[in-house]
Write a protein that holds these residues in place. Sequence first.
Motif, PDB file in Angstrom:
ATOM      1  N   LEU A   1       1.107  -1.084  -0.290  1.00  0.00           N
ATOM      2  CA  LEU A   1       0.541  -0.034   0.091  1.00  0.00           C
ATOM      3  C   LEU A   1       0.851   1.372  -0.063  1.00  0.00           C
ATOM      4  O   LEU A   1       0.684   2.533  -1.058  1.00  0.00           O
ATOM      5  N   LEU A   2       1.670   1.122   0.790  1.00  0.00           N
ATOM      6  CA  LEU A   2       2.944   2.614   1.015  1.00  0.00           C
ATOM      7  C   LEU A   2       3.923   2.909  -0.624  1.00  0.00           C
ATOM      8  O   LEU A   2       3.807   3.756  -0.640  1.00  0.00           O
ATOM      9  N   ASP A   3       3.873   1.643  -1.431  1.00  0.00           N
ATOM     10  CA  ASP A   3       4.523   1.695  -2.383  1.00  0.00           C
ATOM     11  C   ASP A   3       3.202   2.125  -3.167  1.00  0.00           C
ATOM     12  O   ASP A   3       3.952   2.696  -4.380  1.00  0.00           O
ATOM     13  N   ALA A   4       2.346   1.825  -3.436  1.00  0.00           N
ATOM     14  CA  ALA A   4       1.391   2.188  -4.286  1.00  0.00           C
ATOM     15  C   ALA A   4       1.329   3.386  -4.139  1.00  0.00           C
ATOM     16  O   ALA A   4       0.838   4.326  -5.175  1.00  0.00           O
ATOM     17  N   ALA A   5       1.030   3.673  -3.591  1.00  0.00           N
ATOM     18  CA  ALA A   5       0.862   5.390  -2.544  1.00  0.00           C
ATOM     19  C   ALA A   5       1.710   5.841  -3.135  1.00  0.00           C
ATOM     20  O   ALA A   5       1.590   7.473  -3.680  1.00  0.00           O
ATOM     21  N   ALA A   6       3.114   5.536  -2.542  1.00  0.00           N
ATOM     22  CA  ALA A   6       4.515   6.685  -3.284  1.00  0.00           C
ATOM     23  C   ALA A   6       3.596   6.690  -5.120  1.00  0.00           C
ATOM     24  O   ALA A   6       4.283   8.245  -5.381  1.00  0.00           O
ATOM     25  N   HIS A   7       3.914   5.827  -5.504  1.00  0.00           N
ATOM     26  CA  HIS A   7       3.649   5.684  -7.119  1.00  0.00           C
ATOM     27  C   HIS A   7       2.079   7.437  -6.954  1.00  0.00           C
ATOM     28  O   HIS A   7       2.674   7.876  -8.651  1.00  0.00           O
ATOM     29  N   VAL A   8       0.923   6.697  -6.655  1.00  0.00           N
ATOM     30  CA  VAL A   8       0.250   7.340  -7.325  1.00  0.00           C
ATOM     31  C   VAL A   8      -0.103   9.309  -7.083  1.00  0.00           C
ATOM     32  O   VAL A   8      -0.246   9.646  -7.244  1.00  0.00           O
ATOM     33  N   PHE A   9       0.498   9.319  -5.642  1.00  0.00           N
ATOM     34  CA  PHE A   9       0.780  10.996  -4.606  1.00  0.00           C
ATOM     35  C   PHE A   9       1.505  11.854  -5.647  1.00  0.00           C
ATOM     36  O   PHE A   9       1.763  12.585  -6.560  1.00  0.00           O
ATOM     37  N   ALA A  10       2.592  10.443  -6.365  1.00  0.00           N
ATOM     38  CA  ALA A  10       3.724  11.138  -7.244  1.00  0.00           C
ATOM     39  C   ALA A  10       2.873  11.806  -8.354  1.00  0.00           C
ATOM     40  O   ALA A  10       3.430  12.975  -9.385  1.00  0.00           O
ATOM     41  N   ARG A  11       2.242  10.541  -8.864  1.00  0.00           N
ATOM     42  CA  ARG A  11       1.165  10.748 -10.494  1.00  0.00           C
ATOM     43  C   ARG A  11       0.219  11.403 -10.091  1.00  0.00           C
ATOM     44  O   ARG A  11       0.500  12.701 -11.849  1.00  0.00           O
ATOM     45  N   HIS A  12      -0.322  11.816  -9.369  1.00  0.00           N
ATOM     46  CA  HIS A  12      -1.929  12.791  -9.308  1.00  0.00           C
ATOM     47  C   HIS A  12      -1.424  13.961  -8.584  1.00  0.00           C
ATOM     48  O   HIS A  12      -2.708  14.467  -8.679  1.00  0.00           O
ATOM     49  N   GLY A  13      -0.716  13.899  -7.176  1.00  0.00           N
ATOM     50  CA  GLY A  13      -0.781  15.600  -6.281  1.00  0.00           C
ATOM     51  C   GLY A  13      -1.557  14.963  -5.737  1.00  0.00           C
ATOM     52  O   GLY A  13      -2.004  14.269  -5.474  1.00  0.00           O
ATOM     53  N   TYR A  14      -1.635  15.477  -4.791  1.00  0.00           N
ATOM     54  CA  TYR A  14      -2.360  15.344  -3.417  1.00  0.00           C
ATOM     55  C   TYR A  14      -3.618  14.986  -3.608  1.00  0.00           C
ATOM     56  O   TYR A  14      -4.031  14.092  -3.220  1.00  0.00           O
ATOM     57  N   GLU A  15      -4.418  16.675  -4.196  1.00  0.00           N
ATOM     58  CA  GLU A  15      -5.097  16.314  -4.306  1.00  0.00           C
ATOM     59  C   GLU A  15      -6.542  15.607  -4.443  1.00  0.00           C
ATOM     60  O   GLU A  15      -7.102  15.280  -4.897  1.00  0.00           O
TER      61      GLU A  15
ATOM     62  N   VAL B   1      26.198  18.999  -5.045  1.00  0.00           N
ATOM     63  CA  VAL B   1      25.171  19.036  -5.797  1.00  0.00           C
ATOM     64  C   VAL B   1      24.647  17.714  -5.296  1.00  0.00           C
ATOM     65  O   VAL B   1      23.169  16.821  -5.905  1.00  0.00           O
ATOM     66  N   ARG B   2      25.190  16.582  -3.981  1.00  0.00           N
ATOM     67  CA  ARG B   2      24.401  15.604  -3.753  1.00  0.00           C
ATOM     68  C   ARG B   2      22.785  15.760  -3.876  1.00  0.00           C
ATOM     69  O   ARG B   2      21.696  15.032  -3.686  1.00  0.00           O
ATOM     70  N   PHE B   3      22.939  17.161  -2.714  1.00  0.00           N
ATOM     71  CA  PHE B   3      21.198  16.794  -2.401  1.00  0.00           C
ATOM     72  C   PHE B   3      20.092  16.911  -3.852  1.00  0.00           C
ATOM     73  O   PHE B   3      19.878  17.043  -3.398  1.00  0.00           O
ATOM     74  N   PHE B   4      21.003  17.195  -4.756  1.00  0.00           N
ATOM     75  CA  PHE B   4      19.913  17.758  -6.161  1.00  0.00           C
ATOM     76  C   PHE B   4      19.763  16.716  -6.823  1.00  0.00           C
ATOM     77  O   PHE B   4      18.782  15.728  -6.655  1.00  0.00           O
ATOM     78  N   HIS B   5      20.897  15.184  -6.865  1.00  0.00           N
ATOM     79  CA  HIS B   5      20.290  14.217  -6.844  1.00  0.00           C
ATOM     80  C   HIS B   5      19.777  13.854  -5.903  1.00  0.00           C
ATOM     81  O   HIS B   5      18.718  12.537  -6.305  1.00  0.00           O
ATOM     82  N   GLU B   6      19.633  13.577  -4.396  1.00  0.00           N
ATOM     83  CA  GLU B   6      19.287  12.880  -3.667  1.00  0.00           C
ATOM     84  C   GLU B   6      17.560  13.557  -3.813  1.00  0.00           C
ATOM     85  O   GLU B   6      16.416  12.465  -3.530  1.00  0.00           O
ATOM     86  N   TYR B   7      17.377  14.693  -4.062  1.00  0.00           N
ATOM     87  CA  TYR B   7      15.774  15.208  -4.476  1.00  0.00           C
ATOM     88  C   TYR B   7      15.183  14.744  -5.726  1.00  0.00           C
ATOM     89  O   TYR B   7      14.428  14.229  -5.404  1.00  0.00           O
ATOM     90  N   ALA B   8      15.978  14.280  -6.384  1.00  0.00           N
ATOM     91  CA  ALA B   8      15.625  13.774  -7.949  1.00  0.00           C
ATOM     92  C   ALA B   8      15.141  12.351  -7.779  1.00  0.00           C
ATOM     93  O   ALA B   8      14.246  12.282  -8.716  1.00  0.00           O
ATOM     94  N   ALA B   9      15.485  11.878  -6.737  1.00  0.00           N
ATOM     95  CA  ALA B   9      15.163  10.075  -6.818  1.00  0.00           C
ATOM     96  C   ALA B   9      14.001  10.063  -5.729  1.00  0.00           C
ATOM     97  O   ALA B   9      13.590   9.245  -5.807  1.00  0.00           O
ATOM     98  N   ARG B  10      13.413  11.641  -5.079  1.00  0.00           N
ATOM     99  CA  ARG B  10      12.413  11.823  -4.365  1.00  0.00           C
ATOM    100  C   ARG B  10      11.288  11.970  -4.898  1.00  0.00           C
ATOM    101  O   ARG B  10      10.385  13.170  -4.114  1.00  0.00           O
ATOM    102  N   ARG B  11      11.299  12.781  -6.574  1.00  0.00           N
ATOM    103  CA  ARG B  11      10.868  13.956  -5.796  1.00  0.00           C
ATOM    104  C   ARG B  11       9.213  13.993  -6.386  1.00  0.00           C
ATOM    105  O   ARG B  11       8.489  15.122  -5.944  1.00  0.00           O
ATOM    106  N   GLY B  12       9.013  13.022  -6.590  1.00  0.00           N
ATOM    107  CA  GLY B  12       6.984  12.524  -6.620  1.00  0.00           C
ATOM    108  C   GLY B  12       6.774  13.176  -5.333  1.00  0.00           C
ATOM    109  O   GLY B  12       6.049  14.266  -5.492  1.00  0.00           O
ATOM    110  N   LEU B  13       7.224  12.909  -4.344  1.00  0.00           N
ATOM    111  CA  LEU B  13       6.862  12.761  -2.950  1.00  0.00           C
ATOM    112  C   LEU B  13       7.398  14.300  -2.262  1.00  0.00           C
ATOM    113  O   LEU B  13       6.314  14.739  -1.644  1.00  0.00           O
ATOM    114  N   LEU B  14       8.393  14.906  -2.402  1.00  0.00           N
ATOM    115  CA  LEU B  14       8.710  16.443  -2.248  1.00  0.00           C
ATOM    116  C   LEU B  14       7.947  17.119  -3.079  1.00  0.00           C
ATOM    117  O   LEU B  14       7.873  18.128  -2.254  1.00  0.00           O
TER     118      LEU B  14
END
Length: 250
Positions: free
Chosen positions: A59-73, A141-154
């Motif tokens: 459920l958590l993995d699915a939610a991460a994908h769906v939130f990243a794709r559709h947004g919070y609302e 530099v590492r900050f932006f790479h780490e952000y990119a790896a988690r950009r959907g949830l962020l």
Amino acid sequence: QDRSLKGVSNPLRGTPAMAAEQSPAAPADAGDPDTLREVLGSGQAQPRTPKAQRTQQKLLDAAAHVFARHGYEATRVSDVCERAGVAHGSFYRYFRDKDAILQELLLRLYAELGRATRAPDSGREPFELTAFLTQLETFNVRFFHEYAARRGLLRVAREAAASAGAGCFRDIWFAMRGRFIERTQRLIERLQAAGMAGGLDPQLTAEALGSVSEQMAYVLVGLPDEVPDEARLTAIGRACHAVWSRTLFP
């Protein structure tokens, strides 16, 4: 119930020191996800059986994908269940609603980011500027790479924090950025103790530098349709580093 996050850098509430003075019950380490969970009043029950743990993780993995794709609302519980392959009714055995599952995702993300990002070390003796600037560039530099790896949830974390009535998400968001700001403030204070970074207000300068990094990450990494490639992320990090280094060492 007071759901505010004491001791976390939130410009709407004042400095961490001020928040701690206002509440003697401030947590010792607001960076710990379990402490955050307790302060927010979100005692998420952890499944006891391996099967239940696997279902929760699906459920958590699915939610991460769906939130990243559709947004919070736009995200719906049914979307998460469909993605996870879990019956709609089963969702509520693990999470109260979509806010509860997003909150759990963000608390775990908060812990991940704490492990993934470390501020450069200015405490070594003797201080060597060239070595420090190399560390600072690596950090940026590492900050932006780490952000990119988690950009959907962020991106969703920021959107949820701006939503009316989503107070807990504002607290989590300020906790995420607050740890980053406080680390930078301590860095500036150590530099000043060594006779550098003169004339700067450590707390406000940390907020300014953090806002540069945060906004660049959101606009240039979080919002584009495609994740920037490695070279682009590095270029963004180096541009951000130039702002940081010229501010701290004019």
